[in-house]
Design an enzyme around this catalytic site. Sequence first.
Site, mmCIF file in Angstrom:
data_model
loop_
_atom_site.group_PDB
_atom_site.id
_atom_site.type_symbol
_atom_site.label_atom_id
_atom_site.label_comp_id
_atom_site.label_asym_id
_atom_site.label_seq_id
_atom_site.Cartn_x
_atom_site.Cartn_y
_atom_site.Cartn_z
ATOM 1 N N HIS A 177 -2.058 -58.246 -82.563
ATOM 2 C CA HIS A 177 -0.776 -58.891 -82.869
ATOM 3 C C HIS A 177 -0.382 -59.851 -81.748
ATOM 4 C CE1 HIS A 177 3.809 -58.514 -83.046
ATOM 5 N NE2 HIS A 177 3.470 -59.196 -84.126
ATOM 6 N N GLU A 196 -4.332 -62.410 -84.421
ATOM 7 C CA GLU A 196 -3.194 -62.859 -85.222
ATOM 8 C C GLU A 196 -2.342 -63.821 -84.412
ATOM 9 O OE1 GLU A 196 1.054 -62.559 -86.840
ATOM 10 O OE2 GLU A 196 0.348 -61.886 -84.873
ATOM 11 N N ASP A 234 1.226 -66.839 -84.925
ATOM 12 C CA ASP A 234 2.260 -67.444 -85.756
ATOM 13 C C ASP A 234 2.248 -68.959 -85.589
ATOM 14 O OD1 ASP A 234 3.589 -64.745 -84.281
ATOM 15 O OD2 ASP A 234 3.601 -64.811 -86.473
ATOM 16 N N HIS A 291 5.580 -67.835 -81.828
ATOM 17 C CA HIS A 291 6.272 -66.945 -82.774
ATOM 18 C C HIS A 291 7.634 -67.484 -83.190
ATOM 19 C CE1 HIS A 291 8.900 -63.577 -83.969
ATOM 20 N NE2 HIS A 291 7.805 -63.154 -84.586
HETATM 21 O O1 G3P Z 1 2.098 -60.434 -89.324
HETATM 22 C C1 G3P Z 1 3.064 -59.625 -89.384
HETATM 23 C C2 G3P Z 1 3.689 -59.482 -88.094
HETATM 24 O O2 G3P Z 1 3.159 -60.371 -87.205
HETATM 25 C C3 G3P Z 1 5.101 -59.738 -88.311
HETATM 26 O O3 G3P Z 1 5.796 -59.696 -87.215
HETATM 27 O O4 G3P Z 1 7.464 -61.022 -86.147
HETATM 28 O O5 G3P Z 1 5.337 -60.527 -85.003
HETATM 29 O O6 G3P Z 1 5.377 -62.138 -86.791
HETATM 30 P P1 G3P Z 1 5.999 -60.921 -86.239
HETATM 31 CA CA CA Z 2 3.138 -62.675 -87.025
#
Ligand code: G3P
Ligand code: CA
Length: 431
Positions: A59, A86, A88, A101
């Site tokens: 994450h 992962e 954003d 993010h």
């Molecule tokens: O991908 C789902 C997870 O990343 C959602 O939480 O806020 O870290 O993007 P966030």
């Molecule tokens: Ca995310």
Amino acid sequence: MRRPAFIVNHLRSALVLVAALAAAAAAIPPAEASPASTTDTNQGAVHRAIPRGPVVWSHRGASKNAPEETTAAYERALADGADVLEGDLAQTKDGVLVVIHDNTLARTTNVEEVFPDRAPWNVADFTLAEIKQLDAGSWWNPAFAGQRILTLHEWFELNHGRAGLAPELKSPTLYPGMVENLAKELRAWGYTHDFKAKNGAPQIWVQSFDEAGLRQFHALLPEVPTLLLRSGYPFMTASDEVLTELATWTTAVAGNPVQNTASQVARVQSFGLQVVSEVEDGPSLLSMIEHQGYDYMFTDVPNVAKAVLADKKPLRTNRGVIVDSVVYNPEGSDVAVNGGEYVALRNTTDKPINISGYTLREFGNTLLRVGEDAVIEPGSLYKVYVGPGTDRPNAHFNGLTAPVLADTVTDHIYLYNPDQVMEDLYSYIAS
Ligand code: G3P
Ligand code: CA
């Protein structure tokens, strides 16, 4: 030496035997590799099957051992064995996809220093050239000064096909053309269908909380796996009709090991959907994800997740001080003077331990400190309070004016020694 005829006979029967074995082997179906194989269009041969258990998604990279979504966090995640990275997505004023993010640059860069008069410092209001001037590491720890915000292209380049990639369309409605932009970049990288990265994990996943944005993306690149996110995990208890419809255009949904059950995970999977876990970091919660049969395990600490899956000790760096417990919702205010919420550390040895310079974080990355020259007596506790108060030999008050320890769902506490090495990780279920 044996007679020639004898050797020939034995060679013949050996050849017959080998032929029989080869025929038998050909009849056995391929070994059950990672869950992704169920939908795998398998353009490329599976390079390596993922070991037992869920595939580990990191994450925002290894975001509890380095500043999130930076080169440092992703290189650490790869070094820790993460199967999927992962990140954003946001988009700059000049239309470049970047990995961050928040929709503003305020929390994870020094933008307020560099551009003091450009509040609220939205990513969309800055060009890439301006964003590249920002330090995206010092906010987390000065040791990471100089880390930069990555473009999507640089993120993919850094990874270079080693692990899977899971970009999240964070707020597509804020950024005109973002979905088309992502599709264009994926086409440029050949990430237009479901195939395996060098580590055997699915090479590309696109996720979003924005259903319209994800459907729009799916229409552009229908063979790319997608993950539809929704707060509260309603899909885990959705009707057959909803799950059947979801399975026609998306690949996975998210669930939570505390709120959902193994049978709910299995039911969703029976509709041909895969299940990704909520982000969890504590060994106990990670093993719940494994034993509930999730396809993907989402975590900030891929090293711990891999250790849990291999039944190994999660952290081998502990020097005797652990997080014993967390009082996250005491009577009265959580930041009452000389009271309130706190984390209790415990010395598990029969020697005093100097913990000067130790720090703690909770899931949201708020940093908590211990007192100057703090020492924990043998076998004793040391309380780290969030709020204001007067320090005691076995207690330090951080003076924050708002609580940070979660009162709902789960939270995680990370203990770091002065060299920024994580020595302990503790999770609790609040509700
Ligand atoms: O991908 C789902 C997870 O990343 C959602 O939480 O806020 O870290 O993007 P966030
Ligand atoms: Ca995310």
